[in-house]
Scaffold this active site. Structure first.
Site, PDB file in Angstrom:
ATOM      1  N   ASN A   1       1.784  -8.411  22.127  1.00  0.00           N
ATOM      2  CA  ASN A   1       0.992  -7.192  21.986  1.00  0.00           C
ATOM      3  C   ASN A   1      -0.421  -7.546  22.453  1.00  0.00           C
ATOM      4  O   ASN A   1      -1.186  -8.167  21.721  1.00  0.00           O
ATOM      5  CB  ASN A   1       1.004  -6.762  20.514  1.00  0.00           C
ATOM      6  CG  ASN A   1       0.209  -5.489  20.267  1.00  0.00           C
ATOM      7  OD1 ASN A   1      -0.377  -4.922  21.186  1.00  0.00           O
ATOM      8  ND2 ASN A   1       0.175  -5.053  19.028  1.00  0.00           N
TER       9      ASN A   1
ATOM     10  N   GLY B   1      -5.991   2.442  13.281  1.00  0.00           N
ATOM     11  CA  GLY B   1      -5.618   3.674  13.984  1.00  0.00           C
ATOM     12  C   GLY B   1      -4.762   4.468  12.999  1.00  0.00           C
ATOM     13  O   GLY B   1      -4.032   3.869  12.215  1.00  0.00           O
TER      14      GLY B   1
ATOM     15  N   ASP C   1     -13.835  -0.351   7.623  1.00  0.00           N
ATOM     16  CA  ASP C   1     -12.795  -0.956   6.789  1.00  0.00           C
ATOM     17  C   ASP C   1     -12.698  -0.215   5.452  1.00  0.00           C
ATOM     18  O   ASP C   1     -13.683  -0.158   4.694  1.00  0.00           O
ATOM     19  CB  ASP C   1     -13.138  -2.437   6.557  1.00  0.00           C
ATOM     20  CG  ASP C   1     -11.960  -3.179   5.937  1.00  0.00           C
ATOM     21  OD1 ASP C   1     -11.305  -2.628   5.025  1.00  0.00           O
ATOM     22  OD2 ASP C   1     -11.699  -4.315   6.380  1.00  0.00           O
ATOM     23  N   MET C   2     -11.536   0.339   5.176  1.00  0.00           N
ATOM     24  CA  MET C   2     -11.343   1.129   3.962  1.00  0.00           C
ATOM     25  C   MET C   2     -11.647   0.318   2.705  1.00  0.00           C
ATOM     26  O   MET C   2     -12.168   0.847   1.725  1.00  0.00           O
ATOM     27  CB  MET C   2      -9.909   1.668   3.942  1.00  0.00           C
ATOM     28  CG  MET C   2      -9.619   2.620   2.833  1.00  0.00           C
ATOM     29  SD  MET C   2     -10.727   4.050   2.809  1.00  0.00           S
ATOM     30  CE  MET C   2      -9.934   5.150   3.968  1.00  0.00           C
TER      31      MET C   2
ATOM     32  N   LEU D   1      -1.235   5.033   8.334  1.00  0.00           N
ATOM     33  CA  LEU D   1      -2.671   4.974   8.033  1.00  0.00           C
ATOM     34  C   LEU D   1      -3.158   3.535   8.149  1.00  0.00           C
ATOM     35  O   LEU D   1      -3.065   2.753   7.207  1.00  0.00           O
ATOM     36  CB  LEU D   1      -2.929   5.506   6.610  1.00  0.00           C
ATOM     37  CG  LEU D   1      -2.323   6.882   6.274  1.00  0.00           C
ATOM     38  CD1 LEU D   1      -2.612   7.256   4.830  1.00  0.00           C
ATOM     39  CD2 LEU D   1      -2.843   7.960   7.221  1.00  0.00           C
TER      40      LEU D   1
ATOM     41  N   ILE E   1      -3.658   0.831   5.379  1.00  0.00           N
ATOM     42  CA  ILE E   1      -4.174   1.603   4.246  1.00  0.00           C
ATOM     43  C   ILE E   1      -2.996   2.192   3.446  1.00  0.00           C
ATOM     44  O   ILE E   1      -2.967   2.131   2.216  1.00  0.00           O
ATOM     45  CB  ILE E   1      -5.110   2.734   4.743  1.00  0.00           C
ATOM     46  CG1 ILE E   1      -6.300   2.125   5.499  1.00  0.00           C
ATOM     47  CG2 ILE E   1      -5.569   3.608   3.600  1.00  0.00           C
ATOM     48  CD1 ILE E   1      -7.175   3.144   6.234  1.00  0.00           C
ATOM     49  N   GLY E   2      -2.013   2.729   4.161  1.00  0.00           N
ATOM     50  CA  GLY E   2      -0.867   3.367   3.502  1.00  0.00           C
ATOM     51  C   GLY E   2      -0.064   2.393   2.652  1.00  0.00           C
ATOM     52  O   GLY E   2       0.472   2.758   1.603  1.00  0.00           O
TER      53      GLY E   2
ATOM     54  N   ARG F   1       4.576  -4.715  23.870  1.00  0.00           N
ATOM     55  CA  ARG F   1       4.119  -3.390  23.461  1.00  0.00           C
ATOM     56  C   ARG F   1       3.302  -2.824  24.610  1.00  0.00           C
ATOM     57  O   ARG F   1       2.333  -3.455  25.061  1.00  0.00           O
ATOM     58  CB  ARG F   1       3.257  -3.513  22.221  1.00  0.00           C
ATOM     59  CG  ARG F   1       2.755  -2.186  21.770  1.00  0.00           C
ATOM     60  CD  ARG F   1       1.856  -2.335  20.588  1.00  0.00           C
ATOM     61  NE  ARG F   1       1.692  -1.053  19.952  1.00  0.00           N
ATOM     62  CZ  ARG F   1       1.202  -0.897  18.747  1.00  0.00           C
ATOM     63  NH1 ARG F   1       0.859  -1.941  18.047  1.00  0.00           N
ATOM     64  NH2 ARG F   1       1.067   0.301  18.244  1.00  0.00           N
TER      65      ARG F   1
ATOM     66  N   GLU G   1       6.427  -2.982  13.710  1.00  0.00           N
ATOM     67  CA  GLU G   1       6.556  -2.622  15.130  1.00  0.00           C
ATOM     68  C   GLU G   1       7.090  -3.793  15.946  1.00  0.00           C
ATOM     69  O   GLU G   1       7.846  -3.592  16.901  1.00  0.00           O
ATOM     70  CB  GLU G   1       5.181  -2.186  15.666  1.00  0.00           C
ATOM     71  CG  GLU G   1       4.733  -0.855  15.088  1.00  0.00           C
ATOM     72  CD  GLU G   1       3.227  -0.736  14.946  1.00  0.00           C
ATOM     73  OE1 GLU G   1       2.635  -1.531  14.190  1.00  0.00           O
ATOM     74  OE2 GLU G   1       2.638   0.163  15.565  1.00  0.00           O
TER      75      GLU G   1
ATOM     76  N   HIS H   1       1.804   5.560  18.246  1.00  0.00           N
ATOM     77  CA  HIS H   1       2.386   4.852  17.085  1.00  0.00           C
ATOM     78  C   HIS H   1       3.903   5.038  17.029  1.00  0.00           C
ATOM     79  O   HIS H   1       4.519   4.949  15.959  1.00  0.00           O
ATOM     80  CB  HIS H   1       1.778   5.345  15.747  1.00  0.00           C
ATOM     81  CG  HIS H   1       0.342   4.968  15.556  1.00  0.00           C
ATOM     82  ND1 HIS H   1      -0.613   5.841  15.091  1.00  0.00           N
ATOM     83  CD2 HIS H   1      -0.306   3.800  15.789  1.00  0.00           C
ATOM     84  CE1 HIS H   1      -1.787   5.235  15.035  1.00  0.00           C
ATOM     85  NE2 HIS H   1      -1.623   3.993  15.459  1.00  0.00           N
TER      86      HIS H   1
ATOM     87  N   ARG I   1     -12.559   6.058  15.315  1.00  0.00           N
ATOM     88  CA  ARG I   1     -12.317   7.242  16.167  1.00  0.00           C
ATOM     89  C   ARG I   1     -12.382   8.502  15.301  1.00  0.00           C
ATOM     90  O   ARG I   1     -11.966   8.473  14.149  1.00  0.00           O
ATOM     91  CB  ARG I   1     -10.928   7.136  16.811  1.00  0.00           C
ATOM     92  CG  ARG I   1     -10.814   6.029  17.835  1.00  0.00           C
ATOM     93  CD  ARG I   1      -9.376   5.801  18.275  1.00  0.00           C
ATOM     94  NE  ARG I   1      -8.823   4.585  17.728  1.00  0.00           N
ATOM     95  CZ  ARG I   1      -7.532   4.271  17.720  1.00  0.00           C
ATOM     96  NH1 ARG I   1      -6.647   5.082  18.251  1.00  0.00           N
ATOM     97  NH2 ARG I   1      -7.117   3.140  17.194  1.00  0.00           N
TER      98      ARG I   1
HETATM   99  P1  AMP Z   1      -3.666  -1.898  10.257  1.00  0.00           P
HETATM  100  O1  AMP Z   1      -4.378  -1.362  11.458  1.00  0.00           O
HETATM  101  O2  AMP Z   1      -2.379  -1.233   9.951  1.00  0.00           O
HETATM  102  O3  AMP Z   1      -3.583  -3.412  10.240  1.00  0.00           O
HETATM  103  O4  AMP Z   1      -4.619  -1.538   9.013  1.00  0.00           O
HETATM  104  C1  AMP Z   1      -5.889  -2.117   8.933  1.00  0.00           C
HETATM  105  C2  AMP Z   1      -6.706  -1.382   7.892  1.00  0.00           C
HETATM  106  O5  AMP Z   1      -6.022  -1.321   6.628  1.00  0.00           O
HETATM  107  C3  AMP Z   1      -7.998  -2.139   7.583  1.00  0.00           C
HETATM  108  O6  AMP Z   1      -9.003  -1.753   8.450  1.00  0.00           O
HETATM  109  C4  AMP Z   1      -8.306  -1.708   6.182  1.00  0.00           C
HETATM  110  O7  AMP Z   1      -9.186  -0.611   6.245  1.00  0.00           O
HETATM  111  C5  AMP Z   1      -6.994  -1.239   5.599  1.00  0.00           C
HETATM  112  N1  AMP Z   1      -6.575  -2.014   4.448  1.00  0.00           N
HETATM  113  C6  AMP Z   1      -5.899  -3.184   4.418  1.00  0.00           C
HETATM  114  N2  AMP Z   1      -5.701  -3.596   3.145  1.00  0.00           N
HETATM  115  C7  AMP Z   1      -6.277  -2.663   2.343  1.00  0.00           C
HETATM  116  C8  AMP Z   1      -6.420  -2.491   0.935  1.00  0.00           C
HETATM  117  N3  AMP Z   1      -5.947  -3.392   0.059  1.00  0.00           N
HETATM  118  N4  AMP Z   1      -7.071  -1.405   0.476  1.00  0.00           N
HETATM  119  C9  AMP Z   1      -7.575  -0.497   1.340  1.00  0.00           C
HETATM  120  N5  AMP Z   1      -7.457  -0.585   2.664  1.00  0.00           N
HETATM  121  C10 AMP Z   1      -6.825  -1.651   3.178  1.00  0.00           C
END
Ligand code: AMP
Length: 403
Positions: free
Chosen positions: A8, A211, A282-283, A208, A328-329, A92, A378, A180, A240
Site C-alpha cells: 500500500n 479518512g 487526531d480524535m 471512521l 475511530i470506529g 492497493r 483491507e 474505502h 478533509r
Molecule cells: P485509521 O486511519 O483507520 O488508522 O484511523 C486513524 C485514526 O483513528 C487516528 O487518527 C485517531 O484519530 C483514531 N483513533 C485511533 N485510536 C483511537 C482511540 N482509542 N480513540 C479515539 N480515536 C482513535
C-alpha cells in the site's frame, strides 16, 4: 512456504504485509511493516505475527528518496533476512475508474489503463502505480494484482453514480465513485460469518478513520456511499472537510486568490477535524482536550455521521443493522455512544457496558437495530484477491516461484 506480499504505497510511505499461504488456501499474516519518511527521514519498521519488533532502522534521505527505492529496500530485507520470495504481490490502487469493478492481474496494458486515472486521484494514483512499475521491471515474471478502492462501489445504480452536470463530464469520468471499497468488501464478507441473516439485509457501515466515509449495503452489495468523485466528499475527516458547497471553492479562488494547487492542499490537509479545532486531526487528542473548539469538531463529526446515516437509510428504504469500523470506529467508545444516540430514531439503542469493552455487538437486547463493531482488514482482502487471481491464471503453476 509460499507467501503473498501486499503493498500500500503513498506519497511518503510504503506499507507492506506478508501473508503465508496455508493448507486449504488459508492466509496467515506473518509480517507487517512500513517505510515512512521517504526522501526526508526514511525509517523501516516491521513487526512479526505476535507484534514483536523485527526491525527499526533509519536510512539516509538519499538512500530512500522514492517509493520504488523504498520498495527495493523492503524487498531486499524480506529476501535476505526472512527468505521471503513472494509468489505474487497485491497492491492497493485507489482508482479503478469506471471500468474496473474487480481486482485485475497486472500487465503493461493494465498499467497504461490505470495511468489514465492519475488525473482522477493525483495525490494517490501515481504513488500506487510506482511500485507496480518498478516490480514489473525488476521481476517481470512475478504476478502482480491491482485491488481498487473504487471497485466495490461499481454496483451503484445510475442515480447514485451521477452528479447533476452535463453528461459529457460523466462520460469523461466525473462520477460518484466512492472509496474505502476494500474495507467495505471485507466488512460485507465478515458480516456473512458474524450474522448471515443481517448480511442479506440493509446495513450501513461507518468507516471512521483518518479518512472517513459511510456505505449503504444491500445484500452485501454497495448501493450508495458518502464519498463521490474524490475522497473529499461526505463526512468530515482528519484533515478533509467532507461535504462542502462548491461555492466555498469559488470563494477561495476569487476572493482569496488561491491557485488550484493551493486549494487542493487546503482541502486535503488543512480542513476537517484539524481545521475546525485548530488543534489536531487526531480524535484521541481532541477527546482529551478541554478546548471548546475540540468539542465543536467532535460534535460536528458526530452530527454529520447522523445526517449521513439518515441519507443512507433513505437510499436503503430502511435499516437492519449499523456497523462501526476503522481507527475511530473500532477504538472510541465515546464516539460510538454518541453516534448510536443519533441513530435512536432509526431504532438503535446502545448497551454501554458492551460498548465500553469494545464487544462485537454493542446494542442492547431489544434494540430494533443491532449495532456491531467489526475491525476492518483491507490487507487481508487484497491478499485474498491476489491468491484467487493467482490460482485462476491460465498459466497458474502453484510450484512456480520468482526470486
Ligand atoms: P485509521 O486511519 O483507520 O488508522 O484511523 C486513524 C485514526 O483513528 C487516528 O487518527 C485517531 O484519530 C483514531 N483513533 C485511533 N485510536 C483511537 C482511540 N482509542 N480513540 C479515539 N480515536 C482513535
Amino acid at each position: 512456504m509460499e507467501n503473498i506480499l501486499v503493498v500500500n504505497a503513498g506519497s511518503s510511505s510504503v506499507k507492506f504485509q506478508v501473508f503465508s499461504i496455508e493448507a486449504g488456501g488459508r492466509l496467515r499474516r506473518r509480517i507487517k511493516g512500513q517505510i515512512d519518511g521517504i526522501g526526508s527521514r526514511p525509517r523501516l519498521k516491521a513487526n512479526g505475527a505476535a507484534g514483536e519488533s523485527l526491525i527499526d532502522r533509519a536510512y539516509a534521505a538519499e538512500t530512500i528518496s522514492t517509493v520504488p527505492a523504498a520498495m527495493a529496500v523492503a524487498g531486499e530485507w524480506l529476501r535476505s533476512e526472512h527468505q521471503i520470495h513472494p509468489v505474487a504481490v497485491g497492491h492497493r490502487v485507489v482508482h479503478g475508474g469506471p471500468d474496473y469493478d474487480k481486482p485485475v492481474l497486472i500487465d503493461h496494458r493494465i498499467i497504461a489503463n490505470l495511468e489514465r486515472y492519475v488525473g482522477l486521484a493525483p495525490l494517490h494514483q501515481p504513488h500506487n502505480l510506482a511500485p507496480i512499475r518498478s516490480i514489473l521491471a525488476g521481476f517481470p515474471a512475478l504476478p502482480q494484482v491491482a485491488c481498487f478502492d473504487t471497485a466495490f462501489h461499481r454496483t451503484h445504480g445510475a442515480l447514485a453514480d451521477h452528479y447533476a452536470i452535463p453528461h459529457e463530464l460523466y462520460t469523461e469520468g466525473v462520477r460518484r465513485y466512492g472509496f474505502h471499497g476494500l474495507s467495505y468488501e471485507y466488512i460485507a464478507s465478515a458480516l456473512e460469518q458474524i450474522a448471515p441473516d443481517i448480511a442479506k439485509g440493509r446495513v450501513i457501515v461507518a468507516h471512521l478513520g483518518s479518512g472517513a466515509s459511510m456505505c449503504a449495503l444491500h445484500r452485501g452489495q454497495s448501493v450508495e456511499s458518502t464519498m463521490g468523485f474524490t475522497a473529499l466528499d461526505g463526512l468530515p475527516m482528519g484533515t478533509r472537510p467532507g461535504q462542502l458547497d462548491p461555492g466555498v471553492v469559488l470563494f477561495l479562488i476569487s476572493e482569496k486568490g488561491m491557485s488550484a494547487s493551493n486549494v487542493q492542499n487546503f482541502l486535503y490537509r488543512e480542513c476537517g477535524l484539524k481545521g475546525l479545532s485548530g488543534l489536531s486531526n487526531d480524535m484521541r487528542e481532541l477527546e482529551a482536550s478541554a478546548d471548546p473548539k475540540a468539542k465543536l469538531a467532535i460534535d460536528y463529526f458526530v452530527y454529520r455521521i447522523g445526517l449521513n446515516a439518515g441519507m443512507l437509510a433513505a437510499a436503503l428504504q430502511g435499516l437492519d443493522a449499523f456497523v462501526f469500523t476503522a481507527g475511530i470506529g473500532e477504538n472510541s467508545a465515546t464516539i460510538r455512544a454518541r453516534v448510536v444516540d443519533q441513530l435512536g430514531w432509526l431504532g438503535a439503542s446502545l448497551d454501554p457496558v458492551e460498548n465500553g469493552r469494545h464487544a462485537r455487538l454493542i446494542s442492547r437486547t431489544g434494540s430494533r437495530i443491532p449495532v456491531y463493531v467489526v475491525p476492518t482488514d483491507e490487507e487481508l482482502m487484497i491478499a485474498q484477491h491476489t491468491l484467487s487471481l493467482l490460482r485462476k491464471r491460465p498459466s497458474a503453476n502453484p510450484k512456480e516461484k520468482v526470486a
